[in-house]
Design a protein around this motif. Structure first.
Motif, PDB file in Angstrom:
ATOM      1  N   ILE A 138       0.845  -1.200   0.000  1.00 41.74           N
ATOM      2  CA  ILE A 138       0.000   0.000   0.000  1.00 41.74           C
ATOM      3  C   ILE A 138       0.877   1.246   0.000  1.00 41.74           C
ATOM      4  CG2 ILE A 138      -1.682   1.349   1.316  1.00 41.74           C
ATOM      5  CD1 ILE A 138      -2.874  -1.193   2.324  1.00 41.74           C
ATOM      6  N   LYS A 139       0.622   2.184  -0.903  1.00 38.89           N
ATOM      7  CA  LYS A 139       1.309   3.469  -0.930  1.00 38.89           C
ATOM      8  C   LYS A 139       0.615   4.386   0.085  1.00 38.89           C
ATOM      9  CE  LYS A 139       2.701   3.159  -5.775  1.00 38.89           C
ATOM     10  NZ  LYS A 139       2.228   1.773  -5.977  1.00 38.89           N
ATOM     11  N   THR A 140       1.372   4.872   1.055  1.00 42.34           N
ATOM     12  CA  THR A 140       0.795   5.616   2.181  1.00 42.34           C
ATOM     13  C   THR A 140       1.176   7.098   2.127  1.00 42.34           C
ATOM     14  OG1 THR A 140       0.904   3.630   3.556  1.00 42.34           O
ATOM     15  CG2 THR A 140       0.606   5.736   4.687  1.00 42.34           C
ATOM     16  N   ILE A 141       0.173   7.954   2.315  1.00 45.18           N
ATOM     17  CA  ILE A 141       0.366   9.404   2.425  1.00 45.18           C
ATOM     18  C   ILE A 141      -0.059   9.810   3.833  1.00 45.18           C
ATOM     19  CG2 ILE A 141      -0.347  11.666   1.572  1.00 45.18           C
ATOM     20  CD1 ILE A 141      -1.027  10.299  -1.093  1.00 45.18           C
ATOM     21  N   VAL A 142       0.801  10.544   4.542  1.00 52.11           N
ATOM     22  CA  VAL A 142       0.473  11.008   5.895  1.00 52.11           C
ATOM     23  C   VAL A 142      -0.153  12.399   5.793  1.00 52.11           C
ATOM     24  CG1 VAL A 142       1.360  11.590   8.183  1.00 52.11           C
ATOM     25  CG2 VAL A 142       2.330   9.663   6.906  1.00 52.11           C
ATOM     26  N   ALA A 143      -1.323  12.576   6.432  1.00 53.64           N
ATOM     27  CA  ALA A 143      -2.013  13.870   6.452  1.00 53.64           C
ATOM     28  C   ALA A 143      -2.217  14.307   7.902  1.00 53.64           C
ATOM     29  CB  ALA A 143      -3.355  13.773   5.734  1.00 53.64           C
ATOM     30  N   MET A 144      -1.875  15.566   8.183  1.00 52.15           N
ATOM     31  CA  MET A 144      -2.019  16.111   9.540  1.00 52.15           C
ATOM     32  C   MET A 144      -3.299  16.946   9.582  1.00 52.15           C
ATOM     33  SD  MET A 144       1.926  17.263  10.361  1.00 52.15           S
ATOM     34  CE  MET A 144       1.794  18.660   9.249  1.00 52.15           C
ATOM     35  N   ASN A 145      -4.310  16.449  10.245  1.00 52.73           N
ATOM     36  CA  ASN A 145      -5.593  17.135  10.312  1.00 52.73           C
ATOM     37  C   ASN A 145      -5.586  18.217  11.391  1.00 52.73           C
ATOM     38  OD1 ASN A 145      -8.230  17.618   9.513  1.00 52.73           O
ATOM     39  ND2 ASN A 145      -9.099  16.153  10.955  1.00 52.73           N
ATOM     40  N   LYS A 146      -6.526  19.159  11.276  1.00 52.01           N
ATOM     41  CA  LYS A 146      -6.713  20.279  12.223  1.00 52.01           C
ATOM     42  C   LYS A 146      -5.523  21.241  12.197  1.00 52.01           C
ATOM     43  CE  LYS A 146      -9.408  17.191  15.172  1.00 52.01           C
ATOM     44  NZ  LYS A 146      -9.597  16.596  16.508  1.00 52.01           N
ATOM     45  N   GLU A 195      -3.456   8.063 -11.406  1.00 54.81           N
ATOM     46  CA  GLU A 195      -3.212   7.917 -12.835  1.00 54.81           C
ATOM     47  C   GLU A 195      -2.344   6.695 -13.109  1.00 54.81           C
ATOM     48  OE1 GLU A 195      -1.561  11.588 -14.121  1.00 54.81           O
ATOM     49  OE2 GLU A 195      -3.508  12.606 -14.263  1.00 54.81           O
ATOM     50  N   SER A 196      -1.332   6.480 -12.269  1.00 51.76           N
ATOM     51  CA  SER A 196      -0.467   5.314 -12.434  1.00 51.76           C
ATOM     52  C   SER A 196      -1.257   4.022 -12.269  1.00 51.76           C
ATOM     53  CB  SER A 196       0.672   5.377 -11.415  1.00 51.76           C
ATOM     54  OG  SER A 196       1.458   4.205 -11.469  1.00 51.76           O
ATOM     55  N   PHE A 197      -2.120   4.018 -11.269  1.00 51.32           N
ATOM     56  CA  PHE A 197      -2.924   2.821 -11.044  1.00 51.32           C
ATOM     57  C   PHE A 197      -3.916   2.612 -12.180  1.00 51.32           C
ATOM     58  CE2 PHE A 197      -6.793   0.860  -9.294  1.00 51.32           C
ATOM     59  CZ  PHE A 197      -6.271  -0.350  -8.892  1.00 51.32           C
ATOM     60  N   MET A 198      -4.466   3.720 -12.708  1.00 50.46           N
ATOM     61  CA  MET A 198      -5.438   3.606 -13.786  1.00 50.46           C
ATOM     62  C   MET A 198      -4.799   3.034 -15.046  1.00 50.46           C
ATOM     63  SD  MET A 198      -8.621   4.092 -14.202  1.00 50.46           S
ATOM     64  CE  MET A 198      -8.720   2.642 -15.211  1.00 50.46           C
ATOM     65  N   GLN A 200      -2.300   1.025 -15.137  1.00 45.52           N
ATOM     66  CA  GLN A 200      -2.095  -0.401 -14.871  1.00 45.52           C
ATOM     67  C   GLN A 200      -3.378  -1.189 -15.096  1.00 45.52           C
ATOM     68  OE1 GLN A 200      -0.684  -1.156 -10.905  1.00 45.52           O
ATOM     69  NE2 GLN A 200      -1.040  -3.363 -11.051  1.00 45.52           N
ATOM     70  N   VAL A 201      -4.518  -0.633 -14.632  1.00 54.39           N
ATOM     71  CA  VAL A 201      -5.806  -1.314 -14.817  1.00 54.39           C
ATOM     72  C   VAL A 201      -6.154  -1.410 -16.294  1.00 54.39           C
ATOM     73  CG1 VAL A 201      -8.283  -1.121 -14.406  1.00 54.39           C
ATOM     74  CG2 VAL A 201      -6.681  -0.673 -12.553  1.00 54.39           C
ATOM     75  N   LEU A 202      -5.920  -0.317 -17.043  1.00 51.83           N
ATOM     76  CA  LEU A 202      -6.230  -0.312 -18.473  1.00 51.83           C
ATOM     77  C   LEU A 202      -5.383  -1.325 -19.228  1.00 51.83           C
ATOM     78  CD1 LEU A 202      -6.576   3.520 -19.138  1.00 51.83           C
ATOM     79  CD2 LEU A 202      -8.412   1.840 -19.117  1.00 51.83           C
ATOM     80  N   ASN A 203      -4.093  -1.410 -18.886  1.00 52.43           N
ATOM     81  CA  ASN A 203      -3.216  -2.363 -19.562  1.00 52.43           C
ATOM     82  C   ASN A 203      -3.641  -3.800 -19.290  1.00 52.43           C
ATOM     83  OD1 ASN A 203      -1.609  -0.375 -20.681  1.00 52.43           O
ATOM     84  ND2 ASN A 203      -0.257  -0.277 -18.889  1.00 52.43           N
ATOM     85  N   GLU A 204      -4.031  -4.075 -18.050  1.00 54.47           N
ATOM     86  CA  GLU A 204      -4.500  -5.416 -17.713  1.00 54.47           C
ATOM     87  C   GLU A 204      -5.773  -5.751 -18.470  1.00 54.47           C
ATOM     88  OE1 GLU A 204      -4.943  -5.536 -13.530  1.00 54.47           O
ATOM     89  OE2 GLU A 204      -2.772  -5.535 -13.109  1.00 54.47           O
ATOM     90  N   LYS A 205      -6.652  -4.764 -18.613  1.00 62.42           N
ATOM     91  CA  LYS A 205      -7.915  -4.993 -19.310  1.00 62.42           C
ATOM     92  C   LYS A 205      -7.687  -5.257 -20.795  1.00 62.42           C
ATOM     93  CE  LYS A 205     -12.388  -5.236 -19.475  1.00 62.42           C
ATOM     94  NZ  LYS A 205     -13.088  -6.324 -18.790  1.00 62.42           N
ATOM     95  N   VAL A 206      -6.757  -4.489 -21.391  1.00 64.06           N
ATOM     96  CA  VAL A 206      -6.454  -4.677 -22.811  1.00 64.06           C
ATOM     97  C   VAL A 206      -5.869  -6.055 -23.053  1.00 64.06           C
ATOM     98  CG1 VAL A 206      -4.959  -3.898 -24.690  1.00 64.06           C
ATOM     99  CG2 VAL A 206      -6.206  -2.234 -23.316  1.00 64.06           C
TER     100      VAL A 206
END
Length: 527
Positions: A138-146, A195-198, A200-206
């Protein structure tokens, strides 16, 4: 043009991506973003999930869904209870944490949210450690809320970013779910990953079908089904049985469900939205916080539904020798008065099986339909289904009965057919004399959902309540539309003016306003 669907799970989100309309949502993998439920509001832009300032009470327990926006991205957001690594085994927190972990296991991207005002807490470090150990892909992004509470000029924000590096996921993004601060930076961080994941999904579908794809069109309108009832009658267990997965939290504790959980699934080629509501209770002055909000949300869910599934407890019926309590009668009458289709489901029938309970089992099956008809005289033929949700028995029977009720609720009858039916009904009924026979000139259906009809009568004639009940009963019997509310209104046909003095009155009546009388659609004419 790129688009995406994002699902938020309590402190977590899932993202579904698709390119234009080539792929259905069911074909696309899920991407999860971890975030608190207030961020859910900033994305969907309306009050859906329960929010209450009681951190020790853990308001959110089940996974909620909603459509969200972040710039030109479109999201399906899931709100859940988040991760609780220190929960006691078997406790509510342990079960909700397990559900969140299962959602994370199906995800590719995570937004890990921390409270910048409290600083980095031991539980944050535990969650980060869990993600690094169990969610390596999993690619993780840390976000600091408040973050709106920090003064950047004093260097507090920079210090907090440095502290967040301890989690091991790179630079953190400062955001505020309440004010929208930092959403542009969050968008910039998410878009390349999506976009990177999309791609990958398109290539797999093709590669799978050589680029050949087809749109799946729904031939039928979606059905909104609300599951309502008193606490602990098995509403959440029924929803899990219908979906055939552990979608919502269940257990022996009464009042476990708080949010009204909305889930989409397919049955028989039809899209169905299931809504599991909190237990229906009479709201009192003592009810405060999450309990009071749950009651209000359950009532809103009933108003949004097309069909209402009222769940009863078979064991309680056998003990009390009464099919419906006051609260359940209130629910049923409310559904009918609001013009919704009604299906009664008697759950926990497995507890009445066996030699000792054989007579009780038969008595319950016989008595429930009769008592429901007595409690709700406005509607005849309410369908009753006897099931055991925990065993999965009766699942198909419930769905077939719900769809049948929905199709009746959406019924439209041609005007010509209705007027032929009207002549037959009037001729086969024995009136005391011709003068007592209702002078109905014309009969038509003006709307469906629920079926609503208009009887045009001469100016001097007014249909009595008895005659309206006769017409509704005949409609149900002849067109097989029992079990749903039917509304009949009447309008007066103005007579020709006898002299010049009546000319102005006739012209006013011809507009259909002055000479129109509409009966109540909740009391006298709901059937």
């Amino acid at each position: 043009m790129w688009a995406s669907r994002l699902c938020l799970t309590g402190e977590c989100y899932m993202v579904f991506c698709f390119f234009n309309s080539f792929y259905s949502f069911a074909e696309v993998k899920q991407i999860l973003l971890s975030i608190f439920f207030r961020v859910y509001y900033s994305f969907i832009r309306r009050r859906e999930a329960l929010v209450c300032n009681t951190p020790d009470d853990h308001v959110t327990r089940d996974i909620r869904e909603g459509i969200a926006k972040l710039g030109d991205l479109r999201f399906r957001v899931l709100d859940s209870a988040g991760l609780e690594t220190a929960a006691t085994s078997g406790s509510i927190l342990d079960r909700t944490a397990e559900m969140t972990a299962n959602v994370l296991a199906r995800s590719q991207i995570a937004i890990f949210l921390i409270d910048v005002r409290d600083g980095l807490q031991p539980l944050d470090l535990e969650v980060g450690k869990w993600l690094r150990r169990h969610a390596t892909e999993i690619k993780t992004i840390v976000a600091m809320n408040k973050s709106e509470s920090l003064d950047d000029g004093a260097g507090l924000l920079t210090a907090s970013v440095g502290e967040a590096h301890e989690l091991g996921f790179g630079d953190a993004i400062a955001i505020s779910a309440e004010t929208g601060l930092g959403m542009a930076e969050l968008y910039d961080a998410l878009r390349p990953l999506l976009e990177s994941f999309m791609l990958q999904v398109l290539n797999e579908k093709v590669n799978q079908d050589d680029g050949v794809s087809s749109d799946v069109e729904e031939s039928k309108l979606p059905l909104q089904l609300a599951i309502v009832g008193r606490p602990n009658v098995g509403k959440s267990t029924l929803l899990n049985a219908l979906l055939q997965e552990d979608r919502v939290l269940v257990g022996p504790e009464a009042g476990l469900t708080r949010d009204s959980v909305r889930v989409q699934f397919q049955f028989g080629g039809r899209t169905i939205y299931l809504v599991d509501t909190a237990g229906w209770l009479q709201r009192t002055k003592q009810e405060k916080g999450a309990a009071s909000l749950s009651i209000m949300q359950s009532r809103k869910s009933l108003l949004r539904a097309h069909v209402v599934a009222l769940v009863l407890d078979a064991e309680e019926i056998a003990k009390s020798r009464s099919s419906m309590t006051h609260a359940e009668v209130v629910i049923a009458r409310r559904a009918v008065e609001e013009g919704r289709g009604l299906v009664v489901i008697v759950n926990k029938m497995d507890l009445l099986r066996g030699r000792r309970n054989s007579k009780t089992y038969e008595d319950v099956i016989k008595a429930v339909p009769e008592e429901i008809q007595t409690a709700i005289p406005q509607v005849t033929g309410v369908p009753v289904v006897f099931i055991s949700a925990v065993e999965g028995r009766g699942r198909l029977a419930v769905m077939h009965q719900v769809i049948n009720t929905y199709e009746k609720w959406c019924l439209r009858l041609p005007t010509a057919r209705l007027n032929r039916w009207l002549r037959k009904v009037m001729s086969r009924h024995s009136w005391k004399d011709q003068a007592a026979k209702p002078k109905i000139k014309y009969f038509t259906q003006v709307k469906a959902r629920p079926p609503t009809f208009v009887a045009f009568v001469s100016k001097k004639t007014e249909l009595s309540d008895t005659e309206l009940r006769f017409l509704t009963r005949s409609l149900k019997e002849d067109f097989d539309i029992g079990g749903i509310p039917i509304r009949i209104m009447q309008r007066f046909i103005p007579t020709k003016a006898a002299g010049s003095s009546n000319t102005s009155n006739s012209s006013r009546q011809s507009t259909g306003r002055k000479g129109e009388r509409v009966s109540s659609d909740k009391r006298s004419i709901v059937a």
